[in-house]
Design an enzyme around this catalytic site. Structure first.
Site, PDB file in Angstrom:
ATOM      1  N   HIS A  51       0.813  -1.232   0.000  1.00  0.00           N
ATOM      2  CA  HIS A  51       0.000   0.000   0.000  1.00  0.00           C
ATOM      3  C   HIS A  51       0.844   1.279   0.000  1.00  0.00           C
ATOM      4  O   HIS A  51       0.335   2.339  -0.352  1.00  0.00           O
ATOM      5  CB  HIS A  51      -0.920   0.042   1.224  1.00  0.00           C
ATOM      6  CG  HIS A  51      -1.962  -1.033   1.234  1.00  0.00           C
ATOM      7  ND1 HIS A  51      -2.806  -1.247   0.163  1.00  0.00           N
ATOM      8  CD2 HIS A  51      -2.313  -1.955   2.177  1.00  0.00           C
ATOM      9  CE1 HIS A  51      -3.625  -2.263   0.457  1.00  0.00           C
ATOM     10  NE2 HIS A  51      -3.339  -2.708   1.659  1.00  0.00           N
ATOM     11  N   ASP A  98      -3.063 -10.858  -1.519  1.00  0.00           N
ATOM     12  CA  ASP A  98      -3.585 -10.197  -0.321  1.00  0.00           C
ATOM     13  C   ASP A  98      -5.030  -9.770  -0.573  1.00  0.00           C
ATOM     14  O   ASP A  98      -5.415  -9.458  -1.701  1.00  0.00           O
ATOM     15  CB  ASP A  98      -2.706  -8.966  -0.033  1.00  0.00           C
ATOM     16  CG  ASP A  98      -3.032  -8.313   1.296  1.00  0.00           C
ATOM     17  OD1 ASP A  98      -2.308  -8.560   2.260  1.00  0.00           O
ATOM     18  OD2 ASP A  98      -4.027  -7.550   1.362  1.00  0.00           O
ATOM     19  N   HIS A 138      -6.453  -7.158  -0.001  1.00  0.00           N
ATOM     20  CA  HIS A 138      -6.616  -5.749  -0.362  1.00  0.00           C
ATOM     21  C   HIS A 138      -5.832  -5.406  -1.629  1.00  0.00           C
ATOM     22  O   HIS A 138      -4.769  -5.986  -1.871  1.00  0.00           O
ATOM     23  CB  HIS A 138      -6.160  -4.871   0.811  1.00  0.00           C
ATOM     24  CG  HIS A 138      -6.869  -5.198   2.082  1.00  0.00           C
ATOM     25  ND1 HIS A 138      -6.325  -6.054   3.015  1.00  0.00           N
ATOM     26  CD2 HIS A 138      -8.091  -4.838   2.529  1.00  0.00           C
ATOM     27  CE1 HIS A 138      -7.198  -6.192   4.019  1.00  0.00           C
ATOM     28  NE2 HIS A 138      -8.276  -5.463   3.750  1.00  0.00           N
ATOM     29  N   ASP A 179      -4.912 -12.623   4.623  1.00  0.00           N
ATOM     30  CA  ASP A 179      -6.174 -12.007   5.048  1.00  0.00           C
ATOM     31  C   ASP A 179      -7.336 -12.376   4.134  1.00  0.00           C
ATOM     32  O   ASP A 179      -8.455 -11.915   4.319  1.00  0.00           O
ATOM     33  CB  ASP A 179      -6.039 -10.478   5.218  1.00  0.00           C
ATOM     34  CG  ASP A 179      -5.301  -9.801   4.087  1.00  0.00           C
ATOM     35  OD1 ASP A 179      -4.987 -10.474   3.090  1.00  0.00           O
ATOM     36  OD2 ASP A 179      -5.037  -8.584   4.203  1.00  0.00           O
TER      37      ASP A 179
HETATM   38 ZN   LIG Z   1      -4.434  -6.959   3.134  1.00  0.00          ZN
END
Ligand SMILES: [Zn+2]
Length: 392
Positions: free
Chosen positions: A150, A185, A187, A274
């Site tokens: 990120h 992941d 996200h 996750d």
């Molecule tokens: Zn994540």
């Protein structure tokens, strides 16, 4: 000696101990605390190593656990703004306006003791993995402290201060290496997407919970890259509630064929755990078995793999899923060293990896809507991206 690894054919390992597998680890990094109540726990790496030992997944003839090598700070500027790095370095002295403007000192990205050294240490681990894969005989390298996807050029975001994937990736791009990033992941990997958005030497595929329900909000299938990089950035947003069937359908329809067609020098897989159904920071219903099958479908796509730990917020299940990934990438069976021994279950039943891998798939209402949604995305990618790679 032949090493029964991840590739289709066995890889020959020369007698002079040219190691096949590598894990980067540092006690100092594992001991770092973001904040008492912060969900991101570097300590996961320690539990991961304990699990590898308990389940007979480390073979001293082939596997090495190493400290990260020292890396010059200059490498950071291949991706990050110089000013941002300066701000990050001084943030420990206390928040000021510039620090806060850069996303540092928030609930997500707190200021903590040793924060720059931690973030830089994680970059060094990822660098060590890439270097060993590119320059040595290592076929699989795992950095449990990697995958801070990120972090932006001049901004901390989503628990990430320095984007190891972008920084180290840029370094090896300059040396002519081509690689595919598979970001599993839950996200969207926004920072990594930005880093290689115009580069056709990096195939970036992020499969994540749709930005409509999840952080950081972007990652639509329409973000396909720019200029020469068009078609080399692939997003597979999947809806909240997505189960193993829908996950595997979208993963297997897109990821292995694109990697094979791109034919990279090596793969970089963010094994973010996750996506697991019990993770507190996402809304997917993928089980350990689904995670394992997705990784297995990468088999035969590329001979060399770097795995990066990425997200995952259960201190027990996250390392268990990494151990599962380790077993897949090294072609090893999970065997309980303490089976039948009283006191063998030292980590509690949730970390009985063998039963964990057999957990029941989740199936419930919403399944059909999920399937329709992933079919739409898969068809979109096949229509727009596949022809660029000569695929139908
Ligand atoms: Zn994540």
């Amino acid at each position: 000696m032949t090493y029964p690894g991840f590739a289709d054919s066995n890889i020959r390992v020369e007698k002079k101990r040219e190691w096949a597998n590598l894990i980067t680890y540092s006690e100092k990094l594992a001991d770092v605390l973001y904040d008492e109540n912060h969900p991101f726990k570097p300590q996961r790496a320690k539990v991961f190593l304990e699990l590898l030992r308990r389940y007979n997944l480390l073979d001293e003839r082939f596997d090495r656990v190493v400290e990260p090598q020292k890396v010059e700070e200059e490498i950071l500027y291949l991706f990050h703004e110089r000013e941002y790095v300066e701000v990050l370095k001084r943030a420990e002295l206390g928040p000021d306006l510039e620090v806060l403007k850069r996303g540092i000192g928030t609930e997500d990205n707190p200021i903590f003791k040793g924060m720059f050294d931690f973030a830089f240490g994680c970059v060094s681990c990822t660098f060590t993995c890439f270097r060993e894969i590119v320059e040595e005989n290592v076929v699989f390298a795992f950095n449990p402290f990697g995958g801070f996807h990120h972090a932006e050029r001049g901004f901390a975001m989503g628990f990430c201060y320095l984007n190891d994937v972008a920084v180290v990736g840029k370094y090896f791009r300059k040396r002519g290496k081509r690689f595919a990033i598979i970001d599993m992941d839950a996200h969207h990997g926004n920072g990594t997407q930005d880093a290689f958005y115009e580069d056709n030497g990096v195939l970036t595929i992020s499969i994540h919970e749709s930005g409509t329900t999840s952080f950081p909000g972007g990652g639509s299938e329409h973000e396909l890259g720019n200029y020469e990089g068009y078609g080399y950035n692939v997003n597979i947003p999947i809806p909240a509630g997505c189960d193993d069937d829908a996950y595997l359908y979208s993963f297997q329809s897109i990821v292995p064929p694109l990697i094979k067609a791109f034919s990279p020098d090596f793969l970089v897989v963010l094994v973010g755990t996750d996506i697991h159904k019990d993770d507190p920071l996402s809304n997917l219903n993928v089980t350990a078995g689904g995670f394992k099958k997705a990784l297995e479908s990468l088999k035969g796509t590329c001979e060399k793999v770097v795995a990066l730990g990425a997200g995952g917020y259960s201190i027990s299940k996250s390392p268990a899923l990494w151990a599962c990934a380790y077993s897949v990438f090294t072609g090893r069976e999970v065997v309980d060293q303490f089976a039948g021994l009283i006191g063998g279950m030292m980590y509690g039943p949730e970390l009985d990896l063998i039963s964990f891998l057999k957990e029941e798939p989740v199936s419930g209402k919403g399944k059909e809507a999920c399937m329709r949604s992933v079919e739409r995305v898969v068809n979109f990618v096949k229509e727009r991206v596949f022809p660029i790679f000569g695929l139908k």
